[in-house]
Scaffold this active site. Structure first.
Site, PDB file in Angstrom:
ATOM      1  N   LYS A 228      40.537  45.313  38.991  1.00 26.41           N
ATOM      2  CA  LYS A 228      40.703  46.479  39.857  1.00 26.41           C
ATOM      3  C   LYS A 228      40.562  46.142  41.339  1.00 26.41           C
ATOM      4  O   LYS A 228      41.086  46.863  42.198  1.00 26.41           O
ATOM      5  CB  LYS A 228      39.685  47.551  39.486  1.00 26.41           C
TER       6      LYS A 228
ATOM      7  N   SER B  53      40.497  41.736  31.233  1.00 21.36           N
ATOM      8  CA  SER B  53      40.557  42.591  32.417  1.00 21.36           C
ATOM      9  C   SER B  53      39.262  42.723  33.194  1.00 21.36           C
ATOM     10  O   SER B  53      39.282  43.033  34.386  1.00 21.36           O
ATOM     11  CB  SER B  53      41.056  43.984  32.019  1.00 21.36           C
TER      12      SER B  53
END
Length: 323
Positions: A53, A303
């Protein structure tokens, strides 16, 4: 809609350079043998703020006009985007306000505060996130940086697949987790442009399978309340991410809660790295579909690694690895 393209991704790579890590790609002979494929793990758990992110948040914040700096930025997020936006805003010395569901992991709430973000709590419902954020923006004039339905964010997330191709190409397929679809959309931009022969798979919890249902139905299907150990994958698709998912994704593979937990522990035990449950869904999907991936070179995007140790899920004996 402002649709990002490969030029947007390349521009993002230049904009965020020096503020995010070029994360490593790790191999594991054990995982190759277990899956029957060659797996290339793109380790975004080593990224700034602990997840991919940071890429999208930095690209969005660093591209803001100067006059917006005094009013700051705002978003809603269960954790990883919240941390990333707080980090990116802090790099420029501007304010970041984050609407977080009340059940967000304590570790992620603490991290947001540590990066200087201001937390505004809300009920753990998607509509509550939106309503609370609207009030925040009306009060502050902050720029909304959506966790995924934002072309700037998607372009930033696309730099992950850009690096993966540079590090490990050629790849027969790439598998990444899907929640709201920002990482998957960015991967679609990069892979469809630079490696069109590479298949693109999304991995999703069975208990939060709105993307799977959406692809099957041909339109966005929303789930307002979901329960899954993969807290980063609870959000639903939005129009911009649906644009990419509906056009570019080869398939969406769903996995059970126990498969996610088993994959997370296998990564910890055999690769000696910590990933959060959301990040383990791609490996769970690969192990659950051996015929689909056998003998192929597969990019696996891990991730993030922001595990709430107070909520570390228990592993049943059936999912311990041998040897």
């Amino acid at each position: 809609m402002d649709i990002p393209n490969i030029d947007s991704v390349r521009a993002a790579a230049g904009r965020i350079a020096g503020h995010v890590h070029v994360t490593p790609v790790l191999r594991s002979a054990f995982m190759d043998a277990l899956s029957g494929a060659e797996l290339f793990f793109k380790c975004e758990n080593f990224q700034k703020t602990g997840s991919f992110k940071a890429r999208g948040a930095c690209n969005a914040v660093f591209g803001l006009p100067r006059e917006q700096h005094s009013r700051g930025v705002a978003t809603h997020s269960s954790g990883n985007h919240a941390q990333a936006l707080s980090y990116a805003a802090g790099r420029l010395g501007i304010a970041a306000t984050v609407v977080m569901p009340s059940d967000a992991p304590r570790s992620k709430q603490n991290a947001v505060a540590g990066y200087g973000g201001r937390i505004v709590p809300c009920e753990p419902l998607n509509r509550a996130r939106v309503e609370t954020l609207e009030r925040v923006i009306a009060e502050t004039g902050s720029e909304f940086v959506h966790p995924y339905n934002d072309s700037r964010v998607i372009a930033g997330q696309g730099t992950c697949a850009l690096e993966l191709l540079e590090q490990s190409a050629p790849l027969d397929a790439v598998v990444a987790p899907i929640g709201g679809g920002g990482l998957m959309s960015g991967s679609c931009v990069t892979l469809s442009s630079l490696s069109p022969g590479t298949e693109i798979y999304a991995a999703e919890p069975e208990q939060a399978d709105d993307a799977f249902q959406s692809l099957k139905a041909g339109h966005i299907v929303r789930m307002d309340r979901v329960r899954t150990v993969a807290d980063g994958l609870k959000t639903s698709l939005e129009p911009l991410t649906w644009h990419f998912i509906s056009r570019c994704v080869t398939g969406i593979l769903t996995v059970s809660e126990q498969e996610i937990i088993g994959a997370m522990y296998r990564i910890l035990e055999r690769m000696k790295i910590v990933v959060e449950p959301s990040a383990a869904t791609p490996l769970a999907a690969i192990l659950g579909n051996p015929d689909r991936f056998a003998g192929k070179r597969i990019g696996v995007i891990l991730s993030g690694g922001n595990v709430d140790l107070d909520r570390l899920p228990a592993l049943s004996p059936a999912h311990t690895s041998a040897g």
